[in-house]
Design a protein around this motif. Structure first.
Motif, PDB file in Angstrom:
ATOM      1  N   ARG A 127     -17.074  11.552  40.798  1.00 61.29           N
ATOM      2  CA  ARG A 127     -16.414  11.364  42.094  1.00 61.29           C
ATOM      3  C   ARG A 127     -15.352  10.263  42.018  1.00 61.29           C
ATOM      4  NH1 ARG A 127     -14.506  13.920  46.163  1.00 61.29           N
ATOM      5  NH2 ARG A 127     -12.847  13.080  44.946  1.00 61.29           N
ATOM      6  N   ASP A 133     -10.108  16.391  45.718  1.00 60.68           N
ATOM      7  CA  ASP A 133     -11.398  16.961  46.106  1.00 60.68           C
ATOM      8  C   ASP A 133     -11.642  18.325  45.463  1.00 60.68           C
ATOM      9  OD1 ASP A 133     -11.998  14.742  47.615  1.00 60.68           O
ATOM     10  OD2 ASP A 133     -11.328  15.634  49.505  1.00 60.68           O
ATOM     11  N   SER A 134     -10.609  19.163  45.384  1.00 60.04           N
ATOM     12  CA  SER A 134     -10.796  20.496  44.795  1.00 60.04           C
ATOM     13  C   SER A 134     -11.151  20.387  43.311  1.00 60.04           C
ATOM     14  CB  SER A 134      -9.551  21.355  44.986  1.00 60.04           C
ATOM     15  OG  SER A 134      -8.436  20.740  44.370  1.00 60.04           O
ATOM     16  N   ASP A 137     -14.775  19.333  43.071  1.00 63.42           N
ATOM     17  CA  ASP A 137     -15.677  20.457  43.324  1.00 63.42           C
ATOM     18  C   ASP A 137     -15.865  21.316  42.065  1.00 63.42           C
ATOM     19  OD1 ASP A 137     -15.956  19.610  45.937  1.00 63.42           O
ATOM     20  OD2 ASP A 137     -14.482  21.038  46.732  1.00 63.42           O
ATOM     21  N   ALA A 140     -17.756  19.190  39.410  1.00 62.38           N
ATOM     22  CA  ALA A 140     -19.148  18.982  39.823  1.00 62.38           C
ATOM     23  C   ALA A 140     -19.963  20.260  39.595  1.00 62.38           C
ATOM     24  CB  ALA A 140     -19.209  18.559  41.288  1.00 62.38           C
ATOM     25  N   ALA A 141     -19.365  21.418  39.849  1.00 61.29           N
ATOM     26  CA  ALA A 141     -20.067  22.688  39.593  1.00 61.29           C
ATOM     27  C   ALA A 141     -20.347  22.845  38.095  1.00 61.29           C
ATOM     28  CB  ALA A 141     -19.235  23.861  40.111  1.00 61.29           C
ATOM     29  N   GLU A 144     -23.157  20.452  37.256  1.00 58.15           N
ATOM     30  CA  GLU A 144     -24.422  20.971  37.764  1.00 58.15           C
ATOM     31  C   GLU A 144     -24.965  22.056  36.828  1.00 58.15           C
ATOM     32  OE1 GLU A 144     -26.348  22.926  41.807  1.00 58.15           O
ATOM     33  OE2 GLU A 144     -24.176  22.747  41.624  1.00 58.15           O
TER      34      GLU A 144
END
Length: 154
Positions: A127, A133-134, A137, A140-141, A144
């Motif tokens: 972060r 932000d995109s 995302d 982060a995916a 994950e």
């Protein structure tokens, strides 16, 4: 030795000073180093920049420099910087040797102070590095997926 990195940093700083004082051609406008990673920027031609880099690479027989030239992005440490309009955006950069290996969840480390904090700290780091932000995302995916696949293979 605990002083090894300090001596190495001093030595490389000394060699850099000698390189910059000996080189008579066009030099980069920006040259920043952290330990053994260097980032730079130049407003000269790519040919002039490559001549400088070749001089640097052959300056000292015991120091091996690897370098790349790009007009659209600059990877430095674990950050990838990209010019976008009148600003610089940042994203995560993984070196080719990065295995995305984290603490094995079945290890005997404390569950809350170590195991649960590893994903939290890695997402927090992500972060802080991703300026859009995109982009966060997307990364982060990926992270994950990496954590989940590591967990499933245990």
């Amino acid at each position: 030795s605990r002083l090894g990195p300090n001596y190495a940093c001093l030595f490389v700083g000394y060699v850099e000073g000698r390189i910059l004082s000996c080189y008579t051609g066009i030099k980069p406008d920006l040259h920043k180093r952290y330990m053994d990673d260097v980032a730079g920027a130049a407003s000269c031609s790519e040919e002039d920049l490559c001549q400088f880099l070749e001089f640097v690479s052959s300056f000292h027989p015991n120091i091996d420099y690897t370098w790349s030239v790009s007009t659209d992005k600059l990877p430095f440490l674990d950050i990838c910087m990209k010019p976008q309009g009148n600003r610089i955006t940042t994203s995560i950069h993984y070196k080719a040797t990065d295995s995305h290996s984290y603490l094995n969840f079945s290890s005997s480390h404390p569950p809350y102070s170590c195991k649960s904090c590893t994903p939290y700290s890695q997402f927090l780091r992500l972060r802080k590095i991703c300026s859009d932000d995109s982009d966060f995302d997307i990364e982060a995916a990926r992270m994950e997926t990496s954590f989940c696949s590591t967990r499933m293979s245990e």
